[in-house]
Design a protein around this motif. Structure first.
Motif, PDB file in Angstrom:
ATOM      1  N   GLY A 144      -6.706  42.724 -15.814  1.00 33.70           N
ATOM      2  CA  GLY A 144      -7.806  43.233 -16.619  1.00 33.70           C
ATOM      3  C   GLY A 144      -8.907  42.232 -16.885  1.00 33.70           C
ATOM      4  N   GLY A 145      -8.640  40.955 -16.678  1.00 36.06           N
ATOM      5  CA  GLY A 145      -9.663  39.941 -16.926  1.00 36.06           C
ATOM      6  C   GLY A 145      -9.859  39.698 -18.407  1.00 36.06           C
ATOM      7  N   GLY A 146     -11.016  39.163 -18.762  1.00 31.59           N
ATOM      8  CA  GLY A 146     -11.310  38.856 -20.151  1.00 31.59           C
ATOM      9  C   GLY A 146     -11.036  37.408 -20.489  1.00 31.59           C
ATOM     10  N   LEU A 147     -11.452  36.994 -21.671  1.00 31.44           N
ATOM     11  CA  LEU A 147     -11.323  35.594 -22.078  1.00 31.44           C
ATOM     12  C   LEU A 147      -9.868  35.171 -22.248  1.00 31.44           C
ATOM     13  CD1 LEU A 147     -14.261  35.279 -24.628  1.00 31.44           C
ATOM     14  CD2 LEU A 147     -13.995  33.999 -22.500  1.00 31.44           C
ATOM     15  N   GLY A 148      -9.030  36.055 -22.754  1.00 28.86           N
ATOM     16  CA  GLY A 148      -7.626  35.706 -22.909  1.00 28.86           C
ATOM     17  C   GLY A 148      -6.981  35.415 -21.571  1.00 28.86           C
ATOM     18  N   ASP A 149      -7.269  36.253 -20.591  1.00 27.76           N
ATOM     19  CA  ASP A 149      -6.748  36.075 -19.238  1.00 27.76           C
ATOM     20  C   ASP A 149      -7.245  34.764 -18.637  1.00 27.76           C
ATOM     21  OD1 ASP A 149      -5.641  36.701 -16.673  1.00 27.76           O
ATOM     22  OD2 ASP A 149      -7.601  37.436 -16.048  1.00 27.76           O
ATOM     23  N   LEU A 150      -8.538  34.520 -18.746  1.00 25.43           N
ATOM     24  CA  LEU A 150      -9.132  33.303 -18.188  1.00 25.43           C
ATOM     25  C   LEU A 150      -8.566  32.061 -18.868  1.00 25.43           C
ATOM     26  CD1 LEU A 150     -11.529  32.281 -16.267  1.00 25.43           C
ATOM     27  CD2 LEU A 150     -12.812  32.052 -18.395  1.00 25.43           C
ATOM     28  N   THR A 151      -8.473  32.108 -20.193  1.00 28.96           N
ATOM     29  CA  THR A 151      -8.001  30.946 -20.948  1.00 28.96           C
ATOM     30  C   THR A 151      -6.551  30.608 -20.614  1.00 28.96           C
ATOM     31  OG1 THR A 151      -9.508  31.489 -22.755  1.00 28.96           O
ATOM     32  CG2 THR A 151      -7.705  29.996 -23.252  1.00 28.96           C
ATOM     33  N   TYR A 152      -5.717  31.644 -20.504  1.00 31.34           N
ATOM     34  CA  TYR A 152      -4.297  31.388 -20.259  1.00 31.34           C
ATOM     35  C   TYR A 152      -4.026  31.020 -18.796  1.00 31.34           C
ATOM     36  CZ  TYR A 152       0.741  31.983 -19.997  1.00 31.34           C
ATOM     37  OH  TYR A 152       2.074  31.757 -19.780  1.00 31.34           O
ATOM     38  N   PHE A 153      -4.451  31.872 -17.880  1.00 31.24           N
ATOM     39  CA  PHE A 153      -4.078  31.670 -16.482  1.00 31.24           C
ATOM     40  C   PHE A 153      -4.882  30.554 -15.809  1.00 31.24           C
ATOM     41  CE2 PHE A 153      -2.469  36.035 -17.049  1.00 31.24           C
ATOM     42  CZ  PHE A 153      -1.183  35.829 -16.597  1.00 31.24           C
ATOM     43  N   GLN A 154      -6.203  30.574 -15.967  1.00 28.48           N
ATOM     44  CA  GLN A 154      -7.012  29.571 -15.289  1.00 28.48           C
ATOM     45  C   GLN A 154      -7.235  28.324 -16.145  1.00 28.48           C
ATOM     46  OE1 GLN A 154     -10.496  30.993 -13.120  1.00 28.48           O
ATOM     47  NE2 GLN A 154      -9.721  33.079 -13.227  1.00 28.48           N
ATOM     48  N   GLY A 155      -7.072  28.473 -17.454  1.00 29.20           N
ATOM     49  CA  GLY A 155      -7.222  27.322 -18.335  1.00 29.20           C
ATOM     50  C   GLY A 155      -5.902  26.621 -18.573  1.00 29.20           C
ATOM     51  N   LEU A 178     -10.012  26.225 -20.587  1.00 25.63           N
ATOM     52  CA  LEU A 178      -9.117  26.425 -21.723  1.00 25.63           C
ATOM     53  C   LEU A 178      -9.883  26.346 -23.038  1.00 25.63           C
ATOM     54  CD1 LEU A 178      -6.334  26.655 -23.061  1.00 25.63           C
ATOM     55  CD2 LEU A 178      -6.081  24.179 -22.789  1.00 25.63           C
ATOM     56  N   TYR A 179     -10.558  25.231 -23.254  1.00 24.30           N
ATOM     57  CA  TYR A 179     -11.272  25.052 -24.520  1.00 24.30           C
ATOM     58  C   TYR A 179     -12.545  25.897 -24.581  1.00 24.30           C
ATOM     59  CZ  TYR A 179      -8.012  21.265 -25.372  1.00 24.30           C
ATOM     60  OH  TYR A 179      -6.868  20.542 -25.565  1.00 24.30           O
ATOM     61  N   GLY A 180     -13.185  26.087 -23.427  1.00 22.26           N
ATOM     62  CA  GLY A 180     -14.371  26.943 -23.396  1.00 22.26           C
ATOM     63  C   GLY A 180     -14.024  28.372 -23.773  1.00 22.26           C
ATOM     64  N   GLY A 181     -12.909  28.879 -23.230  1.00 24.71           N
ATOM     65  CA  GLY A 181     -12.475  30.231 -23.561  1.00 24.71           C
ATOM     66  C   GLY A 181     -12.096  30.368 -25.026  1.00 24.71           C
ATOM     67  N   VAL A 182     -11.395  29.367 -25.544  1.00 21.50           N
ATOM     68  CA  VAL A 182     -10.991  29.395 -26.954  1.00 21.50           C
ATOM     69  C   VAL A 182     -12.217  29.394 -27.864  1.00 21.50           C
ATOM     70  CG1 VAL A 182      -9.875  28.067 -28.791  1.00 21.50           C
ATOM     71  CG2 VAL A 182      -8.734  28.349 -26.585  1.00 21.50           C
ATOM     72  N   ILE A 183     -13.188  28.549 -27.545  1.00 18.83           N
ATOM     73  CA  ILE A 183     -14.416  28.474 -28.351  1.00 18.83           C
ATOM     74  C   ILE A 183     -15.163  29.805 -28.345  1.00 18.83           C
ATOM     75  CG2 ILE A 183     -16.720  27.427 -28.457  1.00 18.83           C
ATOM     76  CD1 ILE A 183     -15.369  24.798 -27.483  1.00 18.83           C
TER      77      ILE A 183
END
Length: 485
Positions: free
Chosen positions: A169-180, A189-194
């Motif tokens: 589904g994508g989204g910031l959570g997906d990006l932060t966890y899998f790619q971050g 990781l930190y960019g997504g969290v911010i």
């Protein structure tokens, strides 16, 4: 590189906003209607009305009781019926909305119940109709609490949207966890969290603003803009789905190394065969076969033959292998023990918790002489099949991508190769490695009816190319990836 990461952050931010916006609108509209009905039907003498309140209230409570990750899976048939697919950003909206709607309904019911009963009695004495009481008394008087509830619901949905990654589904959570987090990319990781923090703060501040203003013009303007963007998103997705010529969709389980391999295969398929491969990543081992069986993807690349056979037996999938990829030998690792002879009594051992890798890990422990399994039990082994445990090992099944992360918390761990680089490990450092004649060769799987599709066989040829083999050997050194074709 930086530009690509910034683009990924912006795209993930929009995907989150898109999912949360539509789910919030559905939840607020539907929840408000339900909340009003539950309030009006509460404690009535009419048997039919009381029955309605009991039944609807029970359904609302049951839905609220189910953890979102479970609800996401249970709602697959509903999602498929509504949007035609169970994967992707749009598909993630259905479970998000259904999870949030009963939550907001109860908050709306509570907010309306706080309205001064004297105002309702005054309206009744003046001959107000039910509709007038609802729209002229109940909703306006409960506005502040309703807006607070909507703010709370929206923030909750931002959190829920983080789980969209397990269905691509994508989204910031997906990006932060899998790619971050999983890829060790601190920028993402930190960019997504911010960005998630910013979204939550914006929602909180805007909600507070709405509770203090009498005019809702900004709501309609913001809703209109987001609606236009959402329609454009849906239109673009529909257009992409309609482009079927020389296009296939392939699913795989996400890891940094598999990302690189799959994108190289995608490039080779395009350059050499004119084949456009759309990649869908999953965060769970059980989902790619279900998506394939349901027709949401055309092929998947993530499993070995025993896993496929187990899934076919368990779920009756009509899917089959059309080509092999690599054998990824699993190993037994430790940060505290340097020899199997030094394994302490009562040592904690982490293994993957998915059915076949769990059995595979137990086979490795047995081959290493640490446990004994029932005679004849192989990759189907589970903890109940351990008949001898002389070291009194505490075997702890974990999600595959979390085994390496917890290596410092256990004495031993059986780790999938995909997660070795993140732990700064290579197969050479393993205390024990399963034999190279392992039956666990990974395969390319398609539906039975598509096994002769020339496009899918072009994909197999693209995968089984020297360039892919060379990249795999670089990503998985020390014979951690052995070409099986």
């Amino acid at each position: 590189m930086l530009q690509q990461m910034l683009f990924n952050l912006l795209l993930a931010t929009w995907q989150t906003v898109y999912m949360v916006f539509i789910a919030t609108v559905i939840a607020i509209v539907g929840g408000l209607i339900l909340g009003v009905l539950l309030h009006l039907s509460y404690n009535k003498n009419n048997l039919a009305i009381r029955l309605f309140n009991t039944v609807v209230g029970f359904i609302v409570n049951v839905t609220r009781s189910i953890p979102y990750i479970i609800l996401l899976i249970l709602l697959y048939p509903v999602t498929k019926l509504i949007v035609g697919t169970t994967i992707g950003t749009t598909a993630s909206i259905v479970p998000l909305a259904i999870a949030a709607l009963p939550f907001y309904a109860r908050l709306a019911e509570s907010a309306i119940a706080e309205v001064d009963k004297g105002l309702i009695e005054a309206a009744n004495s003046m001959g107000a109709t039910k509709a007038q009481i609802i729209f002229k008394v109940l909703l306006p008087e409960a506005k502040t609490l309703l807006v607070d509830a909507a703010t709370l619901t929206t923030i909750g949905l931002i959190g829920y949207s983080a789980m969209a990654g397990i269905v691509g589904g994508g989204g910031l959570g997906d990006l932060t966890y899998f790619q971050g987090y999983n890829d060790g990319n601190l920028f993402l990781l930190y960019g997504g969290v911010i960005l998630l923090i910013i979204l939550v703060q914006l929602c909180q501040s805007y909600g507070k603003f709405l509770t203090q203003t009498k005019k809702l013009i900004s709501v309609w303007v913001l809703t209109g803009l987001l609606a236009i963007g959402s329609v454009a998103q849906i239109g673009y997705s529909t257009y992409q789905s309609a482009q079927k010529t020389n296009i296939i969709t392939v699913g795989y389980t996400k890891s940094p190394e598999q990302d690189k391999i799959m994108h190289l295969v995608k490039q080779i398929a395009l350059d050499k065969y004119g084949l456009d491969v759309k990649l869908i990543s999953f965060g769970d081992y059980n989902l790619p076969n279900r998506a394939l069986s349901d027709g949401d993807i055309d092929a998947n690349v993530f499993q070995h033959i025993p896993f496929l056979e187990n899934q076919i037996k368990q779920f009756g999938y009509k899917i089959t292998s059309i080509g092999k990829t690599f054998i990824y030998p699993m190993g037994l690792f430790s940060n505290s023990i340097h020899s199997l002879n030094a394994v302490p009594v009562g040592a904690k051992v982490a293994i993957p918790n998915d059915p076949t890798n769990r059995g595979r890990a137990l086979m490795i422990l047995a081959d290493a002489g640490l446990i004994k399994l029932k005679p004849g039990v192989t990759w189907k082994a589970n903890l109940d099949d351990v008949i001898s445990n002389p070291y009194k090992l505490q075997i702890i099944p974990l999600q595959a991508d979390q085994v390496a992360n917890n290596l410092n918390s256990v004495s031993l761990a059986v780790i999938n190769n995909d997660f070795l680089p993140k732990a700064h490990l290579t197969l050479k450092q393993a205390l024990f490695v399963e034999p190279k004649d392992s039956p666990f060769a990974n395969i390319i799987v398609v539906r039975d009816q598509d096994q002769n599709d020339p496009l899918l066989h072009k994909f197999v040829e693209a995968y089984q190319s020297p360039k892919v083999e060379k990249l795999a050997q670089k990503l998985y050194p020390d014979d951690a990836a052995i070409a099986a074709w």
